[in-house]
Scaffold this motif. Sequence first.
Motif: not given
Lengths: 380, 802
Positions: B217-238, B256-262
């Motif tokens: 049972p193959k649940a995946i149809r298409k996997f799109a991924g992108r690598y982000f190098k050298s980010i500066k994570n921290g609390p998201s804007p207010d 993580v907040d960006i993933t939830n926003l999208v």
Amino acid sequence: MDRIMSLDAQIATLRADIGAAVAAAGDEAAIEAVRVSALGKKGSVSALLATLGGIAPEERKSAGAAINGLKTEVTALIEAKAGELAKSALDARLAAERVDVTLPVRPAPTAEGRIHPVSQVIDEITAIFSDMGFSIAEGPDIETDWYNFTALNFPEGHPAREMHDTFFMAPAPDGVKRVLRTHTSPVQIRTMLNTNEKPAAPYLTPTIDPPIRVVMPGRTYRHDSDQTHTPMFHQVEGLVIDKSSHIGQLRWVLEEFLKAFFEVDDVTLRFRPSFFPFTEPSMEVDVQCDRSGPEVKIGEGNDWLEILGCGMVHPNVLRNCGLDPDVYQGFAWGMGIDRIAMLKYGMNDLRAFFDADKRWLDHYGFRPLDLPTLFGGLSS
Amino acid sequence: MKFTLDWLKEHLDTTASAEEVGKALTMIGLEVEEIVDPAEKLRPFVVAHVVEAKPHPNSDHLNVCKVDAGTGTIIDVVCGAPNARTGMKSVFAPPGTYIPGKDFTLKAGVVIRGEKSDGMLCSAAELELSNDHDGIIELPADAPVGMPYVEYAKLGNTVIDISITPNRGDATGVYGVARDLAAFGLGTLKPTDMSPVPSKGPSPIPALPHNFAAGEPKAIRKFAGRYFKSIKNGPSPDWLQQRLRAVGLRPINTVVDITNLVSLGWGRPLHAYDADKIVGQPVLRVAKPGEEFDALDNKIYALDETMTVIADDQGPLCLGGIMGGIRSGVTEGTVNVLMECASWDPDLIAQTGRRTGIVSDARYRLERHVDPALTEPGLELATRLMLEMVGGQAMEPVISGEDVFPNTVVEFPLSEVKRLTGLETSATEIEAILSRLGFRLEGTGNTRKVQVPSWRPDITMKADLAEEVMRMVGVDNVPTDPLPRLNHVATRMLTTLQNRRRIARRTLAARGLDEAVTWSFIPEAEARRFGGGKPELKLANPIASELTDMRPSLLPGLLAAAQRNTNRGFADLKLFEIGQVFHSVLPEGQRTYAAGIRLGGSRHWQAQNGQVSVFDAKADIAALLDAMGHDIDKLQLVAESASWSHPGRGGRVQLGPKVVIGWFGEVHPSELQAFDLVGPIAAFELDLDAIPEPRRRPTRSKPALKLSDLMPLNRDFAFLVDRDVAAATILRAARGADKALITDVGVFDVFEGKGVPEGKKSVGIAVTLQPTEKTLTDEEIDAVSQAVVAAVTKATGGTLRT
């Protein structure tokens, strides 16, 4: 002259004696004795009458008149007294027979037994829809997965199946998956399909060919329990199948039904597009009401209360029942019987419906002869 | 789904108020559950100037403040905050204000340790704006005194909560809601820029292979991924934190907040991995049976081979489409990120969701079908947000697999709208509505070819399109139309059996019994004692451990109800129920029974004997049978008890030698004990389905009534018989002595005791003779009397009492 005087004297004496005896008589037996001693075969007046035979013919007439006069007079006197005594005897008896009418009588059985609100409301619904030419259809509580879901266009694994919180039956020897029906909709399938042609069970209604107009009340089950949800509840659904029925008519049927059911002159309904697997288009219906007071008033106010779901029967459902969706069409609706009973009659806790608390049944139940009819009014 | 009005207006150009938006949403089928303005409860809080703050004379931690809240008078306030000081600006609540963070309402004229306090200076925690309760809110010096704080801080952000039906995956994002509202005419949809963002080079993680064997049972149809190098994570804007908080989500960190926003904004779930925690090449595969997965909800799940995972050399990183794992979770210290935007099979996501019981925002959306046209654009959108908020370098996207586009085209006769809804809509209007919703129409004439947009996989047929049109026109605008009558006078609605049930109900209620409705499921032990307990009549998932078996009889439910009532102090009860009992799972094994119980007995000055007996139950069942046109005396009565009844005080009613239709009796003492009840209890049960329907006759005419001019006459007889001789035997014998003359025989007396020998009873019967031809002579009467005596003596072995 002597004889005549003597007769007069005798009459006078008798009159006086009988008069005294009558006056002295204190009860019905005494006055009867007086009557016998005066007017009986051997009574004094009778004896005097018997002397008439020995009186000279020329005097007989006046003597007879005099004695008969006495007899009439005495008879009247005795009868009057006897009547008086009978009356006082009756009065005395009646006085003795007096009872305390304020003592409570045993309640009539009809004053004690009560019909459960669910049954009463089903009868009310029946009365209204029978006037619109509907019949009642029924089906079993334990249904197969096919009747409860598959035939009703619930795809396997679809989230809509989950919304139903289904009770599943333990495996049966025949291997058929069974559930406690989550709605009365399987009866729609049983009605449209020919499974009821030779009724397998007596309560199954025989198949009807279109035009179909049925209402389907019954017990339904969902795995859910709180103040407004019980694992067992009652639903009523309606189904109309012919070649022309559409949403405009569905709106009319529901408006007419709700007006009649809530016994109000007008109801305002709000139809919202919604989703059910077995109808397309699908709608949920809210009824306008006033919930500001302790009682919900239908037909006025500014609140909306969700009351039922409905729609045009899904083409896949028609196909599953052997009806061509390009030829046949129709609509179906469903609502909670307990819920509309609560709205109409003001109960606030659904759980109490199934507790059989005598106090609740006596308070919210209906008199056995309160038969809901359109001619007599749904509720008294 | 919750979103704020501001958020909606980011995607929809409209001047509509929250109320107008709410009305429109409900009309088009996105039912509004609730519209809440969280700022509404903060309206009384105002900006205030602390004119003076000096230490409380009787406390070492309190201050006494003079506060100007713009009311024209200076207010005394005792304040415990360490940061309260002269000249500061803060937030003031006058008396009468409800303080949400403390759950109390301020009182006026409070005196704290001898100092007056008319109101309160507040912390952010007291306003439930944050967890900061270390001191009162500090506002800039230019904050206007007296201005409502919600206005100053722009807190007015109405939250709209809508419920999404399972078919509307397209509306699980704010953008989709805006698209529907725009089609309805409430404003203009603002497009989102999802065009490709240039990459900074090849991806350090190559495309994820789909490692599935045939048939898995193959649940995946298409996997799109992108690598982000050298980010500066921290609390998201207010603004992002506030937005997430407003809809009930906890801000975690910017990525993580960006993933939830999208996910919430566009209905496009994403997942972010800490790329440095991935060991080796991640792949897509089915989980191994029993494989453990440490999920982000801090629970460990045992997976199975029906589920698809993204896994590296050390095992699952993410339960595909459902939830990420803790091992590769993104933290504030994360430097390199793999962002996933994948397309999944909705049915398999739903199945995995059910099997694991995980409820997540991703599952909610993916099992309702996410627009397959958004897989790569969704990743580009995420890229923009990442570069904007956490910087770093976006590497080349890695794509594997194929999306599934249904590309549905529906042959749609425009007349379908009228046929199904009754709505008169012009072709132009239908075309305009469908176009606004993103459908493409081709052709002319009545039937058009309608191309369904990629975000509406729920639209597959004509009826769906009719609904779309009706939805946009408004169901309330469909004219009502009377349903034509089929018959001018309504015909019979109920079958005989349905009507019988109704009559049975009224009959029993008229005999003083209250109608109960009890659960269809009962405890197993009770089911067994009342003839049930079959394994297939058990529930696989009972609601409570004591409600496991479908009832074989109505009596256990009624006896349990009697027990409850008795425990409440109401022991005088007459109850009945009419409902289904379950002898098998087949329709014919689910039968409608009527059952009733009587217990107690009210004390009354006219009452002769308060106790109920078997004869009360027999009278009930006889009344029911009579209501259905059957005379109990003409049915077969067997003096054998049901298993639940007293062995010597119960009987059953039969149709012929085999078909049992009912039982009556006094409840067995062991049953009474099991239900903790005090007897006697009279009970009956009748199988309403087993009672035959009356024979259909061609007319409704009743048989002719023959009345005799001759007086009937009565003769009484008393027989001395053995104690166990059935009264029915005496009656049957007497009735048979002269079938022409004897029209009725009744029992007027049954006596045992003084004057009657031990083991015997005296039964007095009254025989009614109805002469038909002529008055009977004394000799004829004597002859009948002798025939009665002879018949009874012969049948019973008894003697005539003289």
